[in-house]
Design an enzyme around this catalytic site. Sequence first.
Site, PDB file in Angstrom:
ATOM      1  N   ASN A 300      -5.368   2.015 -20.922  1.00 23.14           N
ATOM      2  CA  ASN A 300      -4.903   1.396 -19.654  1.00 23.14           C
ATOM      3  C   ASN A 300      -3.686   1.713 -18.939  1.00 23.14           C
ATOM      4  O   ASN A 300      -3.421   1.770 -17.940  1.00 23.14           O
ATOM      5  CB  ASN A 300      -4.943  -0.101 -19.980  1.00 23.14           C
ATOM      6  CG  ASN A 300      -4.041  -0.935 -18.763  1.00 23.14           C
ATOM      7  OD1 ASN A 300      -4.991  -1.170 -17.663  1.00 23.14           O
ATOM      8  ND2 ASN A 300      -2.967  -1.256 -18.954  1.00 23.14           N
ATOM      9  N   GLY A 302      -0.820   3.641 -16.909  1.00 24.47           N
ATOM     10  CA  GLY A 302      -1.172   4.299 -16.005  1.00 24.47           C
ATOM     11  C   GLY A 302       0.076   4.371 -14.763  1.00 24.47           C
ATOM     12  O   GLY A 302       0.810   3.365 -14.990  1.00 24.47           O
ATOM     13  N   LEU A 309       0.565  16.121  -0.658  1.00 21.23           N
ATOM     14  CA  LEU A 309       0.611  17.333  -1.509  1.00 21.23           C
ATOM     15  C   LEU A 309       1.746  18.279  -1.018  1.00 21.23           C
ATOM     16  O   LEU A 309       2.448  18.934  -1.752  1.00 21.23           O
ATOM     17  CB  LEU A 309      -0.690  18.204  -1.471  1.00 21.23           C
ATOM     18  CG  LEU A 309      -1.031  19.419  -2.342  1.00 21.23           C
ATOM     19  CD1 LEU A 309      -0.502  19.037  -3.930  1.00 21.23           C
ATOM     20  CD2 LEU A 309      -2.061  20.008  -2.130  1.00 21.23           C
ATOM     21  N   ASN A 359      -7.588   9.443  -1.879  1.00 21.44           N
ATOM     22  CA  ASN A 359      -6.715   8.552  -1.172  1.00 21.44           C
ATOM     23  C   ASN A 359      -5.620   9.572  -0.597  1.00 21.44           C
ATOM     24  O   ASN A 359      -5.004  10.049  -1.581  1.00 21.44           O
ATOM     25  CB  ASN A 359      -6.390   7.460  -2.166  1.00 21.44           C
ATOM     26  CG  ASN A 359      -5.745   6.366  -1.261  1.00 21.44           C
ATOM     27  OD1 ASN A 359      -6.032   6.214  -0.063  1.00 21.44           O
ATOM     28  ND2 ASN A 359      -5.061   5.554  -2.031  1.00 21.44           N
ATOM     29  N   TYR A 365      -2.820  11.527  -8.604  1.00 17.01           N
ATOM     30  CA  TYR A 365      -3.300  10.298  -9.185  1.00 17.01           C
ATOM     31  C   TYR A 365      -5.079  10.291  -9.116  1.00 17.01           C
ATOM     32  O   TYR A 365      -5.590  10.104 -10.125  1.00 17.01           O
ATOM     33  CB  TYR A 365      -2.803   9.202  -8.361  1.00 17.01           C
ATOM     34  CG  TYR A 365      -3.384   7.699  -8.956  1.00 17.01           C
ATOM     35  CD1 TYR A 365      -2.788   7.016 -10.014  1.00 17.01           C
ATOM     36  CD2 TYR A 365      -4.355   6.661  -8.179  1.00 17.01           C
ATOM     37  CE1 TYR A 365      -3.046   5.842 -10.643  1.00 17.01           C
ATOM     38  CE2 TYR A 365      -4.738   5.727  -8.734  1.00 17.01           C
ATOM     39  CZ  TYR A 365      -4.333   5.121  -9.806  1.00 17.01           C
ATOM     40  OH  TYR A 365      -4.686   3.901 -10.371  1.00 17.01           O
ATOM     41  N   LYS A 369      -7.584  10.194 -12.032  1.00 21.48           N
ATOM     42  CA  LYS A 369      -8.499   9.131 -12.361  1.00 21.48           C
ATOM     43  C   LYS A 369     -10.254   9.743 -12.322  1.00 21.48           C
ATOM     44  O   LYS A 369     -11.044   9.373 -12.896  1.00 21.48           O
ATOM     45  CB  LYS A 369      -8.267   8.184 -11.393  1.00 21.48           C
ATOM     46  CG  LYS A 369      -6.892   7.536 -11.360  1.00 21.48           C
ATOM     47  CD  LYS A 369      -6.874   6.754 -13.110  1.00 21.48           C
ATOM     48  CE  LYS A 369      -5.722   5.835 -13.186  1.00 21.48           C
ATOM     49  NZ  LYS A 369      -5.667   5.293 -14.331  1.00 21.48           N
ATOM     50  N   THR A 401      -1.583  -6.953  -8.625  1.00 15.00           N
ATOM     51  CA  THR A 401      -0.770  -6.721  -9.875  1.00 15.00           C
ATOM     52  C   THR A 401       0.713  -6.376  -9.164  1.00 15.00           C
ATOM     53  O   THR A 401       0.555  -6.148  -7.661  1.00 15.00           O
ATOM     54  CB  THR A 401      -1.219  -5.535 -10.669  1.00 15.00           C
ATOM     55  OG1 THR A 401      -1.099  -4.295  -9.778  1.00 15.00           O
ATOM     56  CG2 THR A 401      -2.342  -5.763 -11.308  1.00 15.00           C
TER      57      THR A 401
HETATM   58  P1  NAD Z   1       1.331  -1.715 -14.148  1.00 19.66           P
HETATM   59  O1  NAD Z   1       2.344  -0.851 -13.620  1.00 19.66           O
HETATM   60  O2  NAD Z   1       1.457  -3.177 -13.752  1.00 19.66           O
HETATM   61  O3  NAD Z   1       1.085  -1.438 -15.753  1.00 19.66           O
HETATM   62  C1  NAD Z   1       0.824  -0.474 -16.153  1.00 19.66           C
HETATM   63  C2  NAD Z   1       1.674  -0.375 -17.759  1.00 19.66           C
HETATM   64  O4  NAD Z   1       1.489   0.740 -18.310  1.00 19.66           O
HETATM   65  C3  NAD Z   1       3.295  -0.798 -17.688  1.00 19.66           C
HETATM   66  O5  NAD Z   1       3.427  -2.017 -18.550  1.00 19.66           O
HETATM   67  C4  NAD Z   1       3.635   0.514 -18.001  1.00 19.66           C
HETATM   68  O6  NAD Z   1       5.113   0.512 -18.946  1.00 19.66           O
HETATM   69  C5  NAD Z   1       2.676   1.152 -19.086  1.00 19.66           C
HETATM   70  N1  NAD Z   1       2.879   2.514 -19.194  1.00 19.66           N
HETATM   71  C6  NAD Z   1       3.198   3.467 -18.292  1.00 19.66           C
HETATM   72  N2  NAD Z   1       3.369   4.611 -18.925  1.00 19.66           N
HETATM   73  C7  NAD Z   1       3.363   4.425 -20.146  1.00 19.66           C
HETATM   74  C8  NAD Z   1       3.324   5.503 -21.059  1.00 19.66           C
HETATM   75  N3  NAD Z   1       3.766   6.754 -20.994  1.00 19.66           N
HETATM   76  N4  NAD Z   1       3.144   5.005 -22.379  1.00 19.66           N
HETATM   77  C9  NAD Z   1       2.883   3.653 -22.640  1.00 19.66           C
HETATM   78  N5  NAD Z   1       2.707   2.691 -21.645  1.00 19.66           N
HETATM   79  C10 NAD Z   1       3.033   3.123 -20.445  1.00 19.66           C
HETATM   80  O7  NAD Z   1      -0.156  -1.169 -13.732  1.00 19.66           O
HETATM   81  P2  NAD Z   1      -1.586  -2.099 -13.156  1.00 19.66           P
HETATM   82  O8  NAD Z   1      -1.769  -2.264 -12.084  1.00 19.66           O
HETATM   83  O9  NAD Z   1      -1.712  -3.046 -14.476  1.00 19.66           O
HETATM   84  O10 NAD Z   1      -2.422  -0.938 -13.849  1.00 19.66           O
HETATM   85  C11 NAD Z   1      -3.229  -0.412 -15.038  1.00 19.66           C
HETATM   86  C12 NAD Z   1      -4.098   0.575 -15.121  1.00 19.66           C
HETATM   87  O11 NAD Z   1      -5.104   0.246 -14.030  1.00 19.66           O
HETATM   88  C13 NAD Z   1      -3.389   1.722 -14.651  1.00 19.66           C
HETATM   89  O12 NAD Z   1      -4.175   3.048 -15.307  1.00 19.66           O
HETATM   90  C14 NAD Z   1      -3.777   2.017 -13.330  1.00 19.66           C
HETATM   91  O13 NAD Z   1      -3.754   3.295 -12.942  1.00 19.66           O
HETATM   92  C15 NAD Z   1      -5.266   1.247 -13.056  1.00 19.66           C
HETATM   93  N6  NAD Z   1      -5.362   0.980 -11.778  1.00 19.66           N
HETATM   94  C16 NAD Z   1      -4.774  -0.346 -11.224  1.00 19.66           C
HETATM   95  C17 NAD Z   1      -5.221  -0.455  -9.974  1.00 19.66           C
HETATM   96  C18 NAD Z   1      -4.518  -1.915  -9.178  1.00 19.66           C
HETATM   97  O14 NAD Z   1      -4.927  -2.434  -8.166  1.00 19.66           O
HETATM   98  N7  NAD Z   1      -3.443  -2.479  -9.587  1.00 19.66           N
HETATM   99  C19 NAD Z   1      -6.209  -0.107  -9.241  1.00 19.66           C
HETATM  100  C20 NAD Z   1      -6.968   0.875 -10.028  1.00 19.66           C
HETATM  101  C21 NAD Z   1      -6.515   1.442 -11.043  1.00 19.66           C
END
Ligand code: NAD
Length: 460
Positions: A300, A302, A309, A359, A365, A369, A401
């Site tokens: 998870n 990310g 670019l 996007n 990103y 993905k 979030t």
């Molecule tokens: P967030 O930023 O709230 O949480 C991400 C967590 O990952 C954080 O706790 C961070 O410390 C941890 N993290 C980052 N780099 C790390 C590393 N190198 N090692 C270990 N942990 C690490 O993000 P979120 O909104 O909860 O998103 C979670 C996932 O869902 C991500 O992969 C994100 O790309 C994906 N996502 C989120 C959304 C959205 O709308 N929030 C949409 C599409 C995809």
Amino acid sequence: MADRYLSLTGTAPGRFLTRRLGLPQPARLRRWSAERPTLQGRLLHLTAGKSDLDLAPGLALAGLDLDLVPAGSALDLGTENPVAVVLDATGVRDVDTLAEVHAALHPAVRSVAGSGRIVVLGSPPDPADHHQAAVQQGLEGFVRSLGKEIGRGRTVNLVRLTDARAAESTFRFLLSPRSAYVSGQVIEVGGGDGAGAGAGAGSGAGSGEMVAPADWGRPLAGRTALVTGAARGIGEAVAATLARDGARVVCLDVPAAGSDLAAVAGRLGGVALALDITAADAGARIADALPEGLDVLVHNAGITRDRRLVNMPAERWSSVLDVNLASVLRTTDALLTGGTLRPGGRVVATASIAGIAGNAGQTNYAASKAGIVGLVRSLGPRALSEYGVTVNAVAPGFIETRMTAAVPLFIREAGRRMNSLAQGGLPVDVAETTAWFASPGSGAVNGQVVRVCGQSLLGA
Ligand code: NAD
């Protein structure tokens, strides 16, 4: 950041005003709660074409709290409001029988209760029969269109299958409050022996272990799950949901998030593992921390580092690719080949609709993905046949979030409304989809990418 518009349309004057102005009408979605864990009411079973699917036992097996109205029974749709409809269209082979889809659903659609579910069952398109393939593909357009017009928090999804028994965990998910934010999806479910659903990505070959959990209320009892990025946001919700389902959770996040991580792990009765997932030895360190093995691996963690670019330095590119894709590839390889992931294991990775639709400002990103989608489709069938492990991905849309709270107001509002449910999802919606993939009962669900996006208009 609260969705004030959703609150406004929940009041009578707000509803009146927004309707007059022709603005979106998001319904308050019914999600899982301990008090009301299932949908309750009538499940209407309809058919189109001559089906060979042994569906009635499949649905009965699913043990839903629903009152099954079998195919062919009369239900007064003027007074009875089914909470769910399952249309078996697996036997649709030509344009004439496709008309039976219209005939079956046309009179029923209006009466489906708010937050109700429509699940259409299809057959894998047959490469040897272009008439069957055409109309089975036609079901996809049908489902995606109905999802866009049905409203009132109701969802419509298509499941392609050959064996109803293999789809029990999928029925339990789609016909429940857990799938509140999943609509317009096409899900392939392979045969009970893991023999695959036929054509297309995701037809899992090999022998996947599909075990009906002893207790569907706690399907992950006795299993260990590792969730990366678990200190907050979606990862925290995933860890909580897997713990609710009985798993012992190992919560991983960067050392800098250590205190939040310890709090989450402590609250869930799990273990905290402070580790940067991009470390070259991350796989080995996870394996060391789990000498007894691992059943569920959720990638998870990310990050985003947005820039067009033309303005993107190499560091922004590589940091995103490293966290979101390279570390996922590295740790999955290490834990699979090293034997830490046990047979019957589940890998769930996190894609994004940005990886499907693209996007502006997110070439890095979206590349990472979309890479997850490629990984899942390629590794799923092989991991199942070689290790007995399934590999799937969730692709979240707009989820409420901290990540999305930081988006500028106008873009945030557009992101929230530009989906069929006209609202953002919650972290728990992604978590519920992950929990369905993680279930021991989901051995026939493999190589799938399911969007948790309320049927986002982006990349639809
Ligand atoms: P967030 O930023 O709230 O949480 C991400 C967590 O990952 C954080 O706790 C961070 O410390 C941890 N993290 C980052 N780099 C790390 C590393 N190198 N090692 C270990 N942990 C690490 O993000 P979120 O909104 O909860 O998103 C979670 C996932 O869902 C991500 O992969 C994100 O790309 C994906 N996502 C989120 C959304 C959205 O709308 N929030 C949409 C599409 C995809």
